[in-house]
Design a protein around this motif. Structure first.
Motif, PDB file in Angstrom:
ATOM      1  N   THR A 293      -1.670   1.889 -12.033  1.00 19.77           N
ATOM      2  CA  THR A 293      -1.734   1.981 -10.575  1.00 19.77           C
ATOM      3  C   THR A 293      -1.189   0.714  -9.934  1.00 19.77           C
ATOM      4  O   THR A 293      -1.503  -0.407 -10.348  1.00 19.77           O
ATOM      5  CB  THR A 293      -3.181   2.221 -10.126  1.00 19.77           C
ATOM      6  OG1 THR A 293      -3.639   3.454 -10.695  1.00 19.77           O
ATOM      7  CG2 THR A 293      -3.283   2.299  -8.610  1.00 19.77           C
ATOM      8  N   ASN A 294      -0.360   0.922  -8.929  1.00 20.83           N
ATOM      9  CA  ASN A 294       0.202  -0.199  -8.169  1.00 20.83           C
ATOM     10  C   ASN A 294      -0.903  -1.077  -7.596  1.00 20.83           C
ATOM     11  O   ASN A 294      -2.044  -0.649  -7.417  1.00 20.83           O
ATOM     12  CB  ASN A 294       1.080   0.313  -7.025  1.00 20.83           C
ATOM     13  CG  ASN A 294       2.470   0.702  -7.488  1.00 20.83           C
ATOM     14  OD1 ASN A 294       2.879   0.397  -8.594  1.00 20.83           O
ATOM     15  ND2 ASN A 294       3.200   1.396  -6.629  1.00 20.83           N
ATOM     16  N   ALA A 295      -0.526  -2.303  -7.259  1.00 26.50           N
ATOM     17  CA  ALA A 295      -1.487  -3.250  -6.687  1.00 26.50           C
ATOM     18  C   ALA A 295      -0.714  -4.297  -5.894  1.00 26.50           C
ATOM     19  O   ALA A 295       0.520  -4.354  -5.952  1.00 26.50           O
ATOM     20  CB  ALA A 295      -2.309  -3.905  -7.793  1.00 26.50           C
ATOM     21  N   GLN A 296      -1.458  -5.119  -5.158  1.00 28.12           N
ATOM     22  CA  GLN A 296      -0.837  -6.166  -4.358  1.00 28.12           C
ATOM     23  C   GLN A 296      -1.504  -7.506  -4.640  1.00 28.12           C
ATOM     24  O   GLN A 296      -2.669  -7.566  -5.041  1.00 28.12           O
ATOM     25  CB  GLN A 296      -0.923  -5.829  -2.866  1.00 28.12           C
ATOM     26  CG  GLN A 296      -0.057  -4.656  -2.443  1.00 28.12           C
ATOM     27  CD  GLN A 296       1.427  -4.937  -2.524  1.00 28.12           C
ATOM     28  OE1 GLN A 296       1.860  -6.080  -2.438  1.00 28.12           O
ATOM     29  NE2 GLN A 296       2.219  -3.892  -2.718  1.00 28.12           N
ATOM     30  N   VAL A 526     -11.943  -3.677  -3.338  1.00 26.50           N
ATOM     31  CA  VAL A 526     -10.493  -3.534  -3.473  1.00 26.50           C
ATOM     32  C   VAL A 526      -9.941  -4.494  -4.528  1.00 26.50           C
ATOM     33  O   VAL A 526      -8.880  -4.254  -5.110  1.00 26.50           O
ATOM     34  CB  VAL A 526      -9.789  -3.744  -2.112  1.00 26.50           C
ATOM     35  CG1 VAL A 526      -9.751  -5.217  -1.711  1.00 26.50           C
ATOM     36  CG2 VAL A 526      -8.388  -3.128  -2.127  1.00 26.50           C
ATOM     37  N   ALA A 527     -10.650  -5.590  -4.771  1.00 19.33           N
ATOM     38  CA  ALA A 527     -10.236  -6.531  -5.810  1.00 19.33           C
ATOM     39  C   ALA A 527     -11.442  -6.752  -6.733  1.00 19.33           C
ATOM     40  O   ALA A 527     -12.579  -6.742  -6.278  1.00 19.33           O
ATOM     41  CB  ALA A 527      -9.777  -7.851  -5.194  1.00 19.33           C
ATOM     42  N   PRO A 528     -11.176  -6.906  -8.044  1.00 18.28           N
ATOM     43  CA  PRO A 528      -9.870  -7.104  -8.681  1.00 18.28           C
ATOM     44  C   PRO A 528      -9.120  -5.827  -9.047  1.00 18.28           C
ATOM     45  O   PRO A 528      -7.997  -5.907  -9.540  1.00 18.28           O
ATOM     46  CB  PRO A 528     -10.233  -7.883  -9.951  1.00 18.28           C
ATOM     47  CG  PRO A 528     -11.586  -7.353 -10.304  1.00 18.28           C
ATOM     48  CD  PRO A 528     -12.290  -7.119  -8.998  1.00 18.28           C
ATOM     49  N   ALA A 529      -9.715  -4.664  -8.803  1.00 17.89           N
ATOM     50  CA  ALA A 529      -9.092  -3.423  -9.272  1.00 17.89           C
ATOM     51  C   ALA A 529      -7.694  -3.214  -8.714  1.00 17.89           C
ATOM     52  O   ALA A 529      -6.814  -2.667  -9.389  1.00 17.89           O
ATOM     53  CB  ALA A 529      -9.981  -2.233  -8.916  1.00 17.89           C
ATOM     54  N   PHE A 530      -7.454  -3.664  -7.468  1.00 20.57           N
ATOM     55  CA  PHE A 530      -6.149  -3.433  -6.843  1.00 20.57           C
ATOM     56  C   PHE A 530      -5.445  -4.741  -6.488  1.00 20.57           C
ATOM     57  O   PHE A 530      -4.622  -4.788  -5.584  1.00 20.57           O
ATOM     58  CB  PHE A 530      -6.317  -2.515  -5.633  1.00 20.57           C
ATOM     59  CG  PHE A 530      -6.926  -1.191  -6.004  1.00 20.57           C
ATOM     60  CD1 PHE A 530      -6.154  -0.214  -6.600  1.00 20.57           C
ATOM     61  CD2 PHE A 530      -8.278  -0.950  -5.822  1.00 20.57           C
ATOM     62  CE1 PHE A 530      -6.709   0.998  -6.988  1.00 20.57           C
ATOM     63  CE2 PHE A 530      -8.855   0.248  -6.198  1.00 20.57           C
ATOM     64  CZ  PHE A 530      -8.061   1.223  -6.787  1.00 20.57           C
TER      65      PHE A 530
END
Length: 544
Positions: A293-296, A526-530
């Motif tokens: 999965t994409n992330a930023q 939302v972090a650290p997963a993304f």
């Protein structure tokens, strides 16, 4: 290691010592470097930042677009105007490396520039241009415009990135163990590498591929003889191209070719993985398609004061900082539109690339209900739209202009131009609600909501892309029910109005503590997963 002076800045971590070259048509690395159009570039830029932070043995290969994508400005009547201005970047280093590749029926010169890791905190980056001595106008123009509308130029751009990037690595004296294609644009690299050994098995050992497009119609196809004449296949004869790709008719599908020439491929969300395997599973001899999965990159995107307040678990402090960030955004709104927005009013932002399936104008299909939403003086709402249509997409430009004209009727509506990294950061900092309305199944991942959540904006979205992996409705986000039949636009519109009217707007004004809790939960989850550090690790562990 590269030939001096282009050595990797640090010795890689043991877990990331395998040398990898990452090819992408666009990279969003910094506001000052305008070589990107949208989500694909944002994703690639975050990947390069995390590769640097994790000390991965990875380099990025891209194209130095002379005019970038385009500069989004306004005509006299405030409708959108696409302008093209030459970009000059004094922070890029001239490598002095020049070589020729077969392109457009002749040998075309390619010149390489270097972006040192210390400039923007990225993996080492190399950018190719044909706008150099020895080339005629046709040769020079290959690297003028990102995603040129002329099919001949666009195919030549793919050849520049792929074959040119492979030739550059030769000149650097660096042979990666893995070549990573971020989308199928750089597919000519496969034929450049194959030409060295004429062994398809050895090629597949080195090639991996990320697919981003969940619609078969969105995957590029061209006449195979057209591509041959451009130089797309390099010096590989057509009969061998057909043999190793399994494409025997005259229409060459770029994504299918990449899936057959790669050792492994990945989709960019769990849902997209399901869609991609359904799309391509009927084709024989494709490689395995997994999901990463994409992330930023959180370190780049997050506001430091918001993050400090999140770590303390102080929702009131987060809300106070959010109010200050809204003021910064609203100064841009005032400058561009003459509207003075209030930091105490619920602010909804829809900002991303304008494309039909993303449905920027979904709310506008019910004029009376939209009027009621925007005319509620007890619980007022402000909405900001921003984003860049493709400059030749007249339908998307019409939607943008329609929104602009609509804004004259509502003092709480603003449409902004110049949606690039800088404005994107301001919008995510200043949004209370980040609105995302794609048709379910057509958004491969979507990443803007990730960075919005990192900055205390609450996602309000259809359940597409990365959302099923993140969303817990009413706890960290607001999610529309998934529509399985009937008129999806109409049902999604009705459900969105219902969600805004009955839950989102009342919660913001009447239940501050609950609102702050949803904000904090979204930030925490939302972090650290993304965060792209997770993504960059998974690429080494699962793909490389």
């Amino acid at each position: 290691m590269f030939n001096l002076p282009f050595q990797h800045p640090v010795s890689p971590e043991t877990a990331y010592s395998k040398p990898v070259a990452y090819f992408s048509m666009e990279f969003a690395l910094d506001q000052a470097l305008k070589i990107y159009s949208g989500g694909l570039g944002y994703l690639a830029g975050s990947h390069m930042r995390s590769a640097f932070q994790l000390r991965q043995n990875l380099v990025g290969i891209g194209v130095l677009w002379k005019y970038g994508y385009y500069d989004q400005e306004r005509n006299e009547d405030n409708t959108m105007r696409a302008t093209f201005r030459e970009k000059i970047y004094h922070f890029l280093e001239d490598t002095g490396i020049r070589f020729q590749i077969p392109l457009l029926g002749r040998e075309v010169w390619v010149h390489a520039y270097y972006l040192a890791p210390g400039v923007f905190g990225t993996a080492p980056m190399f950018f190719l241009t044909t706008d150099t001595e020895g080339n005629d106008y046709a040769g020079r123009s290959v690297s003028y415009h990102l995603y040129d509308a002329d099919p001949t130029v666009k195919a030549a751009q793919c050849t520049l990135l792929g074959a040119g990037g492979g030739r550059l690595l030769e000149a650097l004296g660096w042979e990666p163990e893995v070549y990573h294609l971020n989308e199928a644009h750089a597919l000519p690299l496969a034929f450049f590498l194959y030409d060295k050994t004429r062994n398809a098995g050895k090629l597949r050992e080195k090639l991996v591929f990320t697919t981003h497009t969940p619609e078969e119609a969105g995957n590029e196809k061209h006449n195979i003889f057209f591509l041959k004449n451009i130089g797309f296949f390099g010096r590989v004869p057509l009969e061998e191209v057909r043999k190793i790709t399994g494409i025997n008719d005259d229409i060459f599908n770029h994504t299918l070719g990449a899936l057959r020439l790669s050792r492994k491929a990945n989709a960019v969300s769990a849902l997209h993985g399901e869609v991609a395997r359904r799309m391509w599973g009927g084709y024989p001899s494709i490689c395995e398609i997994i999901s990463i999965t994409n992330a930023q990159n959180k370190l780049y995107w997050v506001d430091r004061e918001l993050e400090a307040s999140r770590e303390k678990g102080d929702g009131g402090e987060v809300a106070a900082r959010k109010r200050e960030l809204k003021k910064k955004l609203f100064s841009v709104v005032a400058d561009q539109t003459g509207r003075l927005f209030s930091p105490d009013v619920l602010t909804i932002v829809w900002a991303r690339r304008f494309a039909a399936y993303k449905r920027a104008d979904l709310l506008l299909g019910d004029t009376e209900r939209f009027k009621r939403l925007m005319g509620n003086t007890d619980r007022p709402v402000q909405i900001i739209w921003a984003g860049k249509p493709y400059p030749k997409d007249e339908g998307a430009i019409r939607i943008f202009n329609h929104l602009q004209h609509l804004s004259y009727l509502y003092p709480g509506v603003a449409v902004l131009t110049g949606y690039e990294l800088g404005l994107s950061k301001l919008l995510k900092d200043g949004a209370d609600v980040w609105l995302n309305t794609p048709i379910v199944g057509r958004e491969a991942s979507g990443t803007s909501g990730m960075t919005a959540a990192m900055n205390a904006a609450i996602n309000c979205s259809t359940n597409d892309g990365w959302m099923p992996e993140f969303a817990r409705p009413g706890e960290n986000s607001f999610i529309l029910p998934t529509i399985t039949d009937g008129n999806q636009d109409e049902q999604d519109r009705n459900n969105l109005f219902q969600l805004l009217e009955s839950e989102v707007v009342p919660l913001y004004y009447d239940s501050k503590e609950k609102w702050q809790q949803i904000m904090l939960t979204g930030m925490n989850e939302v972090a650290p997963a993304f965060d792209s550090d997770r993504m960059a690790r998974q690429y080494y562990e699962k793909l490389y």
